[in-house]
Design a protein around this motif. Sequence first.
Motif, PDB file in Angstrom:
ATOM      1  N   ASP A 161      25.374 -52.011  41.986  1.00  0.00           N
ATOM      2  CA  ASP A 161      25.298 -50.677  42.566  1.00  0.00           C
ATOM      3  C   ASP A 161      26.163 -49.672  41.827  1.00  0.00           C
ATOM      4  N   SER A 162      27.326 -50.098  41.321  1.00  0.00           N
ATOM      5  CA  SER A 162      28.244 -49.169  40.658  1.00  0.00           C
ATOM      6  C   SER A 162      27.717 -48.688  39.311  1.00  0.00           C
ATOM      7  N   MET A 163      26.739 -49.388  38.729  1.00  0.00           N
ATOM      8  CA  MET A 163      26.215 -49.029  37.412  1.00  0.00           C
ATOM      9  C   MET A 163      24.851 -48.349  37.496  1.00  0.00           C
ATOM     10  N   SER A 164      24.176 -48.434  38.613  1.00  0.00           N
ATOM     11  CA  SER A 164      22.832 -47.868  38.766  1.00  0.00           C
ATOM     12  C   SER A 164      22.931 -46.465  39.349  1.00  0.00           C
ATOM     13  N   ASN A 165      21.975 -45.620  38.986  1.00  0.00           N
ATOM     14  CA  ASN A 165      22.010 -44.250  39.483  1.00  0.00           C
ATOM     15  C   ASN A 165      20.675 -43.571  39.227  1.00  0.00           C
ATOM     16  N   HIS A 166      20.581 -42.321  39.665  1.00  0.00           N
ATOM     17  CA  HIS A 166      19.385 -41.500  39.475  1.00  0.00           C
ATOM     18  C   HIS A 166      19.848 -40.091  39.129  1.00  0.00           C
ATOM     19  N   PHE A 167      19.470 -39.618  37.935  1.00  0.00           N
ATOM     20  CA  PHE A 167      19.894 -38.302  37.461  1.00  0.00           C
ATOM     21  C   PHE A 167      18.676 -37.406  37.312  1.00  0.00           C
ATOM     22  N   LYS A 168      18.755 -36.198  37.882  1.00  0.00           N
ATOM     23  CA  LYS A 168      17.683 -35.214  37.776  1.00  0.00           C
ATOM     24  C   LYS A 168      18.282 -33.909  37.251  1.00  0.00           C
ATOM     25  N   TYR A 169      17.534 -33.271  36.351  1.00  0.00           N
ATOM     26  CA  TYR A 169      18.029 -32.052  35.711  1.00  0.00           C
ATOM     27  C   TYR A 169      16.883 -31.064  35.560  1.00  0.00           C
ATOM     28  N   LYS A 170      17.123 -29.821  35.952  1.00  0.00           N
ATOM     29  CA  LYS A 170      16.143 -28.746  35.787  1.00  0.00           C
ATOM     30  C   LYS A 170      16.811 -27.566  35.105  1.00  0.00           C
ATOM     31  N   GLU A 171      16.074 -26.948  34.207  1.00  0.00           N
ATOM     32  CA  GLU A 171      16.628 -25.835  33.431  1.00  0.00           C
ATOM     33  C   GLU A 171      15.555 -24.781  33.207  1.00  0.00           C
ATOM     34  N   GLY A 172      15.927 -23.527  33.396  1.00  0.00           N
ATOM     35  CA  GLY A 172      15.045 -22.403  33.099  1.00  0.00           C
ATOM     36  C   GLY A 172      15.775 -21.412  32.211  1.00  0.00           C
ATOM     37  N   ILE A 173      15.139 -21.005  31.109  1.00  0.00           N
ATOM     38  CA  ILE A 173      15.756 -20.072  30.165  1.00  0.00           C
ATOM     39  C   ILE A 173      14.794 -18.915  29.920  1.00  0.00           C
ATOM     40  N   ALA A 174      15.240 -17.710  30.209  1.00  0.00           N
ATOM     41  CA  ALA A 174      14.482 -16.497  29.907  1.00  0.00           C
ATOM     42  C   ALA A 174      15.189 -15.759  28.779  1.00  0.00           C
ATOM     43  N   ALA A 175      14.421 -15.273  27.811  1.00  0.00           N
ATOM     44  CA  ALA A 175      15.026 -14.620  26.647  1.00  0.00           C
ATOM     45  C   ALA A 175      14.194 -13.424  26.223  1.00  0.00           C
ATOM     46  N   ALA A 176      14.870 -12.433  25.663  1.00  0.00           N
ATOM     47  CA  ALA A 176      14.217 -11.261  25.089  1.00  0.00           C
ATOM     48  C   ALA A 176      14.999 -10.845  23.857  1.00  0.00           C
ATOM     49  N   TYR A 177      14.288 -10.393  22.830  1.00  0.00           N
ATOM     50  CA  TYR A 177      14.988  -9.969  21.618  1.00  0.00           C
ATOM     51  C   TYR A 177      14.300  -8.754  21.021  1.00  0.00           C
ATOM     52  N   ILE A 178      15.080  -8.032  20.233  1.00  0.00           N
ATOM     53  CA  ILE A 178      14.557  -6.897  19.475  1.00  0.00           C
ATOM     54  C   ILE A 178      15.349  -6.802  18.182  1.00  0.00           C
ATOM     55  N   SER A 179      14.673  -6.480  17.086  1.00  0.00           N
ATOM     56  CA  SER A 179      15.355  -6.310  15.803  1.00  0.00           C
ATOM     57  C   SER A 179      14.627  -5.245  14.998  1.00  0.00           C
ATOM     58  N   ALA A 180      15.361  -4.670  14.062  1.00  0.00           N
ATOM     59  CA  ALA A 180      14.782  -3.627  13.215  1.00  0.00           C
ATOM     60  C   ALA A 180      15.404  -3.706  11.834  1.00  0.00           C
ATOM     61  N   THR A 181      14.583  -3.470  10.815  1.00  0.00           N
ATOM     62  CA  THR A 181      15.030  -3.460   9.422  1.00  0.00           C
ATOM     63  C   THR A 181      14.689  -2.120   8.800  1.00  0.00           C
ATOM     64  N   GLU A 182      15.679  -1.500   8.179  1.00  0.00           N
ATOM     65  CA  GLU A 182      15.451  -0.215   7.524  1.00  0.00           C
ATOM     66  C   GLU A 182      16.190  -0.205   6.188  1.00  0.00           C
ATOM     67  N   LYS A 183      15.574   0.444   5.203  1.00  0.00           N
ATOM     68  CA  LYS A 183      16.165   0.502   3.871  1.00  0.00           C
ATOM     69  C   LYS A 183      16.531   1.935   3.535  1.00  0.00           C
ATOM     70  N   PHE A 184      17.793   2.129   3.085  1.00  0.00           N
ATOM     71  CA  PHE A 184      18.280   3.432   2.654  1.00  0.00           C
ATOM     72  C   PHE A 184      18.620   3.327   1.173  1.00  0.00           C
ATOM     73  N   ASN A 185      17.828   3.923   0.344  1.00  0.00           N
ATOM     74  CA  ASN A 185      18.046   3.847  -1.104  1.00  0.00           C
ATOM     75  C   ASN A 185      18.174   2.391  -1.541  1.00  0.00           C
ATOM     76  N   LYS A 186      19.401   1.947  -1.881  1.00  0.00           N
ATOM     77  CA  LYS A 186      19.597   0.577  -2.335  1.00  0.00           C
ATOM     78  C   LYS A 186      20.183  -0.340  -1.254  1.00  0.00           C
ATOM     79  N   THR A 187      20.223   0.136  -0.019  1.00  0.00           N
ATOM     80  CA  THR A 187      20.810  -0.632   1.077  1.00  0.00           C
ATOM     81  C   THR A 187      19.753  -0.951   2.121  1.00  0.00           C
ATOM     82  N   SER A 188      19.683  -2.219   2.498  1.00  0.00           N
ATOM     83  CA  SER A 188      18.772  -2.661   3.547  1.00  0.00           C
ATOM     84  C   SER A 188      19.588  -3.227   4.701  1.00  0.00           C
TER      85      SER A 188
END
Length: 397
Positions: free
Chosen positions: A194-221
């Motif tokens: 009994d000391s070694m037996s068990n039952h493990f349950k795990y639930k996970e929810g992940i919500a994500a949002a991202y935004i990115s932008a690339t712009e070049k100025f003369n020789k710089t990006s």
Amino acid sequence: SGNTIHKDSELIVLQRQNLASGNPLYYSWRIGGEWRLQPKHTLGIDYNGYFDDWKSSNHSVVKSANGSGSVLSTIRSSNAIIEPYYYDALNLNYRFDIDSAGKKITAETHYVSYRNYSDGVLITDQYNADESFAGSNLLRSHQPGFIKIKSVKADAELPFEKIIAKAGLKYAEVANDNQYRFDSLHNGMYAEVDSMSNHFKYKEGIAAAYISATEKFNKTSVTAGLRWEYTKADGYTIKQDVSNHWNYGKLFPSLSIEQDLNERDKMTFSVSRRINRPTYSELNPVRWYTDRYFYYSGNPNLVPEISWILSTAYTLQRKYVFTITYNRSNNYINRKLTIDGNAIKTHAYNLGVMQRLDMMASLPLQATAFWEMQLMPTVGYMAYPVSQLKGDKILSK
């Protein structure tokens, strides 16, 4: 390997020799299709799966000795494990090509099913100091594990004349269920430990949002981005009625700057914040025995590592690249040893701060007209904590 234990108020030194052999037979398959519904609309479906018919045989010899080095007893263990793994993944994807300039919107949904059926038999034979037989013990394990993952995401890539914009949304849901049992053989009958037996349950929810932008100025990006993640997770160890709950939102910014010095040389600099989540096996408190005195178990209390990564690179003559990268991680995940009765348990643990510095060069070399070589010398420095009885110690090299 070796360790010490306390037995009947006496310090006992254990000297261990391990030999592990595995026999994996791996089969994989995949099928998919793509349909052009209209000139700008594409629908795809993809299925892939595998079956890993994994078997292993582990043998261990552990000699116990007193403080003066005299052998007190020897145990010889054999652990036969059969672990077939099954994996199925289904993906449905859609792409809308808005125009010929590269503007597009994509959407995907995934379903993953992972099953691990683990059965093992640990036989331990014990011998006295004079190598006379002192008894035998048999421990049987059954540790099936089931993981299901569902996710959906949508991304937009919108290149304009002076700026390239990207944005996306994603939601993923994970369920992990592992009911494990150990039985010991006594007088020809199996009885649950009994000391070694068990039952493990795990639930996970992940919500994500991202935004990115690339712009070049003369020789710089310049590329700037921001990702937001919200995590809600629940771990439940049923026998002990122990619950762990995580509920947090975090921002992960990133910035990259590229500077053209002339027509053939340039420099880049980037900084970003990242997250490294513990694996499901690191969270799962199942037990994997090497012998009766040493086993691995997961840790349901783990939290993710959070890292800052800085990198700079110099490109010379469009050929030679020199890079320096610095990584600093908090809540660094590493192995820790703890005492469990007369056994030693190793498990993942959040220890503190890890730092790493890497310097690398990429040097192409034209040995002959028909032979090209790529030399990549690397120098690295790392400092990280390890757990000891009197607190963490920083190791570096």
